[in-house]
Write a protein that holds these residues in place. Structure first.
Motif, PDB file in Angstrom:
ATOM      1  N   PHE A  11       6.143  11.242  -0.687  1.00 56.62           N
ATOM      2  CA  PHE A  11       6.008  12.572  -0.334  1.00 56.62           C
ATOM      3  C   PHE A  11       5.848  13.524  -1.738  1.00 56.62           C
ATOM      4  N   THR A  12       5.011  14.212  -1.890  1.00 56.34           N
ATOM      5  CA  THR A  12       4.653  15.083  -2.958  1.00 56.34           C
ATOM      6  C   THR A  12       4.039  16.298  -2.731  1.00 56.34           C
ATOM      7  N   ARG A  13       3.570  17.145  -3.766  1.00 58.03           N
ATOM      8  CA  ARG A  13       3.119  18.414  -3.786  1.00 58.03           C
ATOM      9  C   ARG A  13       1.847  18.077  -3.191  1.00 58.03           C
ATOM     10  N   ALA A  14       0.883  18.694  -2.119  1.00 54.82           N
ATOM     11  CA  ALA A  14      -0.454  18.389  -1.957  1.00 54.82           C
ATOM     12  C   ALA A  14      -1.362  18.608  -3.266  1.00 54.82           C
TER      13      ALA A  14
ATOM     14  N   ILE B 194       0.715  -1.160   0.047  1.00 49.70           N
ATOM     15  CA  ILE B 194       0.035   0.011  -0.043  1.00 49.70           C
ATOM     16  C   ILE B 194       0.798   1.191   0.075  1.00 49.70           C
ATOM     17  N   LYS B 195       0.576   2.157  -1.092  1.00 44.40           N
ATOM     18  CA  LYS B 195       1.416   3.279  -0.899  1.00 44.40           C
ATOM     19  C   LYS B 195       0.454   4.565  -0.600  1.00 44.40           C
ATOM     20  N   ILE B 196       0.962   5.424   0.337  1.00 47.39           N
ATOM     21  CA  ILE B 196       0.245   6.582   0.891  1.00 47.39           C
ATOM     22  C   ILE B 196       0.979   7.816   0.355  1.00 47.39           C
ATOM     23  N   ALA B 197       0.363   8.775  -0.266  1.00 41.73           N
ATOM     24  CA  ALA B 197       0.927   9.913  -0.678  1.00 41.73           C
ATOM     25  C   ALA B 197       0.551  11.155   0.395  1.00 41.73           C
ATOM     26  N   LEU B 198       1.549  11.772   0.905  1.00 46.00           N
ATOM     27  CA  LEU B 198       1.513  12.596   1.803  1.00 46.00           C
ATOM     28  C   LEU B 198       2.083  14.113   1.333  1.00 46.00           C
ATOM     29  N   PRO B 199       1.620  15.107   1.806  1.00 47.68           N
ATOM     30  CA  PRO B 199       2.219  16.321   1.227  1.00 47.68           C
ATOM     31  C   PRO B 199       3.516  16.581   1.703  1.00 47.68           C
ATOM     32  N   SER B 200       4.493  16.832   0.987  1.00 45.61           N
ATOM     33  CA  SER B 200       5.818  16.986   0.917  1.00 45.61           C
ATOM     34  C   SER B 200       6.379  18.397   1.967  1.00 45.61           C
ATOM     35  N   LYS B 201       5.425  19.293   1.867  1.00 49.06           N
ATOM     36  CA  LYS B 201       5.729  20.356   2.953  1.00 49.06           C
ATOM     37  C   LYS B 201       4.360  21.234   2.941  1.00 49.06           C
TER      38      LYS B 201
END
Length: 286
Positions: free
Chosen positions: A49-52, A3-10
């Motif tokens: 982690f990536t842009r929201a 499972i891959k979860i994307a979260l805001p990097s900053k």
């Protein structure tokens, strides 16, 4: 099955998102070095982690199975995702605002053909069209507040949490387009194929949310005072009572209490005769 979860990097929602996962039992192995990908203490779960602003599309495309990002971005991108939970942080409003000296004070003052500068062109245009006000949209990627003062637009559509930045820039709110907060979203196909694991993650997150603003109150009390204790403690499903083996006639009582009620509850319990009162933080309620 990963499972891959994307979260805001900053940004202001990045750290709360990481902390929420940690409280849910899915902590990052390396919390110091923020890389593109991170491992968690669950071998089946990783974080990217990536842009929201990119998270809705990444989840919709299946590049990530789950994501945490603002509802404003989800709606703006019209992303094909399944919303699982409102995470109750990162609250903000997408508002229409005009200069304080402008004649535009309310929605009906906006004339057809007015120019609106915004980072949210789809939401803004759709909202104004729904209200019968066709406008020209100028899409900006930042510094939206300055647009009316340099002749780029008549008003703006921008996110605000307190309204302070708008006031500092001599802008007044005309109307609210959308109220937003950070949500947990999933790819619909992933939800079908990896349902059991995704629901485990959702349960962990939901447990943290349910525990917010709650405390566990524990005490010893004479058995004959139990009825009074029950009335004094507004537990979720009533207080739990267990026998104290070392003291005849004494029972241990505990209940989950709203944090803003703890002061009054503890003082009522002391008057009843409760002793050894403990107030304990709650990490999760499952």
């Amino acid at each position: 099955m990963e499972i891959k979860i994307a979260l805001p990097s900053k940004g202001r929602i990045s750290d709360p998102a990481v902390k929420l996962l940690s409280k849910a039992g899915i902590g990052l192995k390396d919390t110091v070095n923020r890389r593109l990908f991170a491992e968690t203490y669950d071998d089946q779960i990783s974080v990217m982690f990536t842009r929201a602003a990119d998270i809705p599309e990444f989840v919709a495309d299946g590049a990530a199975d789950l994501g945490m990002t603002g509802m404003d971005l989800i709606e703006e991108k019209e992303a094909r995702v399944k919303v699982l939970e409102d995470l109750n942080f990162g609250r903000s409003k997408l508002v229409l605002a005009a200069p304080e000296e402008s004649e535009i004070k309310k929605l009906s003052d906006i004339k057809p053909g007015s120019i609106v500068a915004t980072e949210f062109p789809n939401l803004t245009e759709k909202y104004l069209k729904t209200n019968g006000i066709p406008v020209k949209i100028v899409e900006l990627s930042g510094s939206t507040e300055i647009a009316p003062f340099i002749g780029v637009s008549d008003l703006i559509a921008d996110l605000t949490s307190t309204g302070t930045t708008l006031k500092m820039n001599h802008l007044q709110i005309v109307d609210t387009i959308l109220e937003s907060s950070v949500h947990l979203i999933t790819n619909p196909d992933s939800y079908q194929e990896k349902n059991e694991k995704i629901e485990e993650i959702r349960t962990g997150v939901r447990g943290v949310l349910d525990a917010e603003g709650k405390k566990l109150v524990m005490m010893n009390v004479d058995e004959e005072a139990l009825d009074e204790v029950k009335h004094a403690m507004p537990g979720m499903t009533g207080p739990t009572v267990s026998q104290v083996l070392s003291n005849t006639g004494v029972v241990a009582v505990h209940a989950v209490v709203n944090e803003d009620e703890v002061f009054q509850v503890v003082n009522r319990l002391k008057k009843i005769g409760a002793r050894d009162i403990l107030v304990v933080p709650i990490e999760r309620i499952i």
